[in-house]
Design a protein around this motif. Structure first.
Motif, PDB file in Angstrom:
ATOM      1  N   ASN A 155       0.810  -1.220   0.000  1.00 26.01           N
ATOM      2  CA  ASN A 155       0.000   0.000   0.000  1.00 26.01           C
ATOM      3  C   ASN A 155       0.843   1.270   0.000  1.00 26.01           C
ATOM      4  OD1 ASN A 155      -2.737  -1.143   0.188  1.00 26.01           O
ATOM      5  ND2 ASN A 155      -2.010  -1.951   2.139  1.00 26.01           N
ATOM      6  N   ILE A 156       1.873   1.309   0.852  1.00 29.35           N
ATOM      7  CA  ILE A 156       2.696   2.516   0.934  1.00 29.35           C
ATOM      8  C   ILE A 156       3.483   2.709  -0.352  1.00 29.35           C
ATOM      9  CG2 ILE A 156       4.583   3.649   2.171  1.00 29.35           C
ATOM     10  CD1 ILE A 156       3.661   2.099   4.682  1.00 29.35           C
ATOM     11  N   GLY A 157       4.026   1.619  -0.880  1.00 31.63           N
ATOM     12  CA  GLY A 157       4.825   1.710  -2.087  1.00 31.63           C
ATOM     13  C   GLY A 157       4.068   2.295  -3.267  1.00 31.63           C
ATOM     14  N   ILE A 158       2.829   1.856  -3.475  1.00 32.52           N
ATOM     15  CA  ILE A 158       2.066   2.348  -4.621  1.00 32.52           C
ATOM     16  C   ILE A 158       1.683   3.809  -4.443  1.00 32.52           C
ATOM     17  CG2 ILE A 158      -0.146   1.536  -3.705  1.00 32.52           C
ATOM     18  CD1 ILE A 158       0.899   1.701  -7.414  1.00 32.52           C
ATOM     19  N   VAL A 159       1.379   4.232  -3.206  1.00 31.68           N
ATOM     20  CA  VAL A 159       1.055   5.640  -2.974  1.00 31.68           C
ATOM     21  C   VAL A 159       2.277   6.515  -3.244  1.00 31.68           C
ATOM     22  CG1 VAL A 159       0.364   7.337  -1.241  1.00 31.68           C
ATOM     23  CG2 VAL A 159      -0.785   5.126  -1.327  1.00 31.68           C
ATOM     24  N   LEU A 160       3.448   6.079  -2.770  1.00 30.78           N
ATOM     25  CA  LEU A 160       4.669   6.841  -3.029  1.00 30.78           C
ATOM     26  C   LEU A 160       4.962   6.894  -4.526  1.00 30.78           C
ATOM     27  CD1 LEU A 160       7.218   8.327  -2.158  1.00 30.78           C
ATOM     28  CD2 LEU A 160       8.314   6.106  -1.799  1.00 30.78           C
ATOM     29  N   ALA A 161       4.775   5.785  -5.207  1.00 25.49           N
ATOM     30  CA  ALA A 161       5.036   5.746  -6.647  1.00 25.49           C
ATOM     31  C   ALA A 161       4.154   6.743  -7.388  1.00 25.49           C
ATOM     32  CB  ALA A 161       4.817   4.328  -7.174  1.00 25.49           C
ATOM     33  N   LYS A 162       2.880   6.817  -7.020  1.00 25.99           N
ATOM     34  CA  LYS A 162       1.967   7.773  -7.664  1.00 25.99           C
ATOM     35  C   LYS A 162       2.406   9.210  -7.397  1.00 25.99           C
ATOM     36  CE  LYS A 162      -1.875   6.008  -5.962  1.00 25.99           C
ATOM     37  NZ  LYS A 162      -3.335   5.838  -5.722  1.00 25.99           N
ATOM     38  N   LYS A 163       2.811   9.487  -6.155  1.00 25.58           N
ATOM     39  CA  LYS A 163       3.275  10.836  -5.825  1.00 25.58           C
ATOM     40  C   LYS A 163       4.540  11.177  -6.619  1.00 25.58           C
ATOM     41  CE  LYS A 163       1.419  10.866  -1.092  1.00 25.58           C
ATOM     42  NZ  LYS A 163       0.326  11.809  -1.379  1.00 25.58           N
ATOM     43  N   TRP A 164       5.419  10.203  -6.755  1.00 27.20           N
ATOM     44  CA  TRP A 164       6.677  10.427  -7.470  1.00 27.20           C
ATOM     45  C   TRP A 164       6.411  10.795  -8.935  1.00 27.20           C
ATOM     46  CZ3 TRP A 164      11.634  10.841  -5.929  1.00 27.20           C
ATOM     47  CH2 TRP A 164      12.626  10.806  -6.917  1.00 27.20           C
ATOM     48  N   ILE A 165       5.558  10.032  -9.580  1.00 26.65           N
ATOM     49  CA  ILE A 165       5.255  10.290 -10.980  1.00 26.65           C
ATOM     50  C   ILE A 165       4.522  11.623 -11.130  1.00 26.65           C
ATOM     51  CG2 ILE A 165       3.856   9.496 -12.929  1.00 26.65           C
ATOM     52  CD1 ILE A 165       4.576   6.625 -12.067  1.00 26.65           C
ATOM     53  N   GLY A 166       3.602  11.906 -10.215  1.00 26.06           N
ATOM     54  CA  GLY A 166       2.861  13.158 -10.294  1.00 26.06           C
ATOM     55  C   GLY A 166       3.722  14.370 -10.057  1.00 26.06           C
ATOM     56  N   ALA A 167       4.645  14.281  -9.103  1.00 24.34           N
ATOM     57  CA  ALA A 167       5.459  15.441  -8.744  1.00 24.34           C
ATOM     58  C   ALA A 167       6.733  15.545  -9.568  1.00 24.34           C
ATOM     59  CB  ALA A 167       5.810  15.392  -7.257  1.00 24.34           C
ATOM     60  N   MET A 168       7.369  14.406  -9.824  1.00 25.65           N
ATOM     61  CA  MET A 168       8.687  14.405 -10.457  1.00 25.65           C
ATOM     62  C   MET A 168       8.650  14.043 -11.938  1.00 25.65           C
ATOM     63  SD  MET A 168      10.386  15.375  -7.975  1.00 25.65           S
ATOM     64  CE  MET A 168       9.954  15.549  -6.247  1.00 25.65           C
ATOM     65  N   GLU A 169       7.502  13.540 -12.392  1.00 26.46           N
ATOM     66  CA  GLU A 169       7.378  13.074 -13.775  1.00 26.46           C
ATOM     67  C   GLU A 169       8.494  12.090 -14.115  1.00 26.46           C
ATOM     68  OE1 GLU A 169       6.635  16.066 -16.712  1.00 26.46           O
ATOM     69  OE2 GLU A 169       5.498  17.319 -15.308  1.00 26.46           O
ATOM     70  N   GLY A 170       8.853  11.288 -13.105  1.00 20.51           N
ATOM     71  CA  GLY A 170       9.911  10.310 -13.293  1.00 20.51           C
ATOM     72  C   GLY A 170       9.358   8.922 -13.547  1.00 20.51           C
ATOM     73  N   THR A 171      10.225   7.939 -13.416  1.00 20.83           N
ATOM     74  CA  THR A 171       9.839   6.548 -13.598  1.00 20.83           C
ATOM     75  C   THR A 171      10.022   5.793 -12.287  1.00 20.83           C
ATOM     76  OG1 THR A 171      12.071   6.005 -14.367  1.00 20.83           O
ATOM     77  CG2 THR A 171      10.411   6.532 -16.044  1.00 20.83           C
ATOM     78  N   VAL A 172       9.395   4.627 -12.203  1.00 23.99           N
ATOM     79  CA  VAL A 172       9.425   3.817 -10.989  1.00 23.99           C
ATOM     80  C   VAL A 172       9.811   2.392 -11.352  1.00 23.99           C
ATOM     81  CG1 VAL A 172       8.088   2.903  -9.052  1.00 23.99           C
ATOM     82  CG2 VAL A 172       7.653   5.229  -9.878  1.00 23.99           C
ATOM     83  N   VAL A 173      10.714   1.829 -10.551  1.00 24.06           N
ATOM     84  CA  VAL A 173      11.066   0.413 -10.653  1.00 24.06           C
ATOM     85  C   VAL A 173      10.669  -0.242  -9.338  1.00 24.06           C
ATOM     86  CG1 VAL A 173      12.919  -1.264 -10.960  1.00 24.06           C
ATOM     87  CG2 VAL A 173      12.972   0.897 -12.221  1.00 24.06           C
ATOM     88  N   GLY A 174       9.953  -1.351  -9.411  1.00 28.90           N
ATOM     89  CA  GLY A 174       9.495  -2.028  -8.205  1.00 28.90           C
ATOM     90  C   GLY A 174      10.113  -3.401  -8.061  1.00 28.90           C
TER      91      GLY A 174
END
Length: 326
Positions: A155-174
Motif C-alpha cells: 500500500n505505501i509503495g504504490i502511494v509513493l510511486a503515484k506521488k513520485w510520478i505526479g510530482a517528479m514526472e519520473g519513472t518507478v522500478v518495483g
C-alpha cells in the motif's frame, strides 16, 4: 469500568489519538481502560482485547499474564513487536490495519528525498551555526525525471510511486518477490513503471531507493555492503519501514565513501535514536534521522485510531471483520 462490570473490557496499552479513546468511552457496549500502574492487574484479569502500537512488545511472557485475552489489534501494518506464534499457541487472534498510514508514510518518504537532494537540512544547520552559505558552491540535485526504486510493492509503495510520478514526472522500478499482478502497471502506466525480479536490477538504476517491507528473517540486513556496492553513484536511500532492514554500519561506510548522496532514516535498529547510539550518522551532513514518525499526522492518527477502536468493539461483540494476521 469497575471490576464487577459484565461488559467486555478493551485495554489501551500504547498512546492513541484522543478521538479513538473518546470513541471507546462513549460506547455503552464495552468498558475501556488506558493502562496505568494502578489498573494493570484489572487489565490482566479482564481484558478481552488490547490495542497496541509499536511501543509495547507483546511477548510470550506478556501474553501469559492475561487470563481473558482474545484479541490483539495493532494500529499500523508492522507486527514485529508482537510474538505471532505465541499468540497463536494461546488462541489469541492478532489484527493490524494495513493501508491506513500509506499517505502519511509516503509523504514523509518524498519529503526526505527532496530535503536530501536539495540539501535543505544541511543548509539550514549551516545558517543556524552562523556559517556563510555560498549559493554557487552549495548545489543540490534535481529529482525531476529521475528513477525511484520501491522495495516492497504494498500500500505505501504504490502511494509513493503515484506521488513520485505526479510530482517528479519520473519513472518507478518495483521489486517484491511476493507481489504478483499487473495493477501497478495499470495504475502508473507501462511507460512509467516496470517490475524487476532481482533486487540488484533495481539498485543499479534507481536514483532514489525507498524501503517499504516488514522486518522479517528474509528482510533483515536486506541492504548491506553488497547492495550498497550495486547502487548507483550518488543515490539516495530512504528507510521509512523498520530498523534492521538496513545494515547501519555498511550504510555509514557508503556515506563516508561518498557512494550515496544521503540517507533519510525514519526507522532505526535503536529507537528512539539517540546521539549516543548514532553519533557518527548524526554528524554526517547528508543524513536525516526522524524518530519513526511516518504515520504521525493529526489526520492519520485520528483516522487509524478510530478505525482500531471500531474494530476492537466489533471483535469483542462478536461482529467479525478486520485484517487478521495470526
Amino acid at each position: 469500568m469497575t471490576g464487577t462490570s459484565l461488559k467486555p473490557l478493551v485495554a489501551i496499552l500504547d498512546p492513541y489519538h484522543p478521538d479513538a479513546t473518546a470513541k471507546l468511552e462513549a460506547n455503552n457496549e464495552i468498558d475501556s481502560l488506558v493502562v496505568s500502574k494502578s489498573n494493570r492487574q484489572e487489565i490482566y484479569d479482564r481484558a478481552q482485547a488490547i490495542m497496541v502500537r509499536s511501543d509495547t512488545a507483546i511477548s510470550p511472557v506478556e501474553l501469559s499474564k492475561f487470563s481473558q485475552l482474545k484479541y490483539v489489534v495493532k494500529q499500523g501494518v508492522g507486527v514485529d513487536n508482537i510474538d505471532l506464534e505465541a499468540a497463536k499457541q494461546a488462541g489469541i487472534e492478532v489484527y493490524n490495519t494495513p493501508g491506513l498510514n500509506a499517505e502519511a508514510v509516503a509523504e514523509l518518504a518524498l519529503s526526505l528525498a527532496l530535503c536530501l537532494a536539495r540539501r535543505i537540512t544541511e543548509i539550514d544547520r549551516s545558517i543556524r551555526e552562523g556559517k556563510a552559505v555560498v549559493r554557487s558552491q552549495t548545489l543540490g540535485r534535481s529529482l525531476f525525471g529521475k528513477t525511484l526504486g520501491v522495495i516492497g510493492m504494498g500500500n505505501i509503495g504504490i502511494v509513493l510511486a503515484k506521488k513520485w510520478i505526479g510530482a517528479m514526472e519520473g519513472t518507478v522500478v518495483g521489486y517484491d518477490p511476493h507481489y504478483q499482478g499487473d495493477s501497478w502497471s495499470e495504475i502508473l502506466g507501462a511507460h512509467r513503471f516496470r517490475q524487476v525480479d532481482q533486487l540488484n536490477n533495481l539498485l543499479q538504476v534507481a536514483d532514489v531507493v525507498s524501503l517499504h517491507v516488514p522486518l522479517t528473517d528474509s528482510t533483515k540486513g536486506l541492504i548491506a555492503r553488497d547492495e550498497f556496492t550495486q547502487m548507483k553513484q550518488d543515490a539516495i536511500l530512504l528507510n521509512c519501514a523498520r530498523g534492521g532492514i538496513v545494515d547501519e554500519e555498511a550504510l555509514l561506510e557508503a556515506l563516508e565513501s561518498n557512494k550515496l548522496v544521503g540517507a533519510g532514516l525514519d526507522a532505526m535498529e535503536i529507537e528512539p535514536p539517540t546521539r549516543e547510539a548514532y553519533g557518527s550518522l548524526l554528524k554526517h551532513p547528508n543524513v536525516i534521522i526522524t524518530p519513526h514518525i511516518g504515520a504521525s499526522t493529526r489526520e492519520i492518527q485520528s483516522l487509524s485510531g478510530v478505525f482500531v477502536a471500531d474494530l476492537v468493539v466489533d471483535l469483542v461483540m462478536g461482529r467479525r471483520g478486520g485484517n487478521r494476521v495470526a
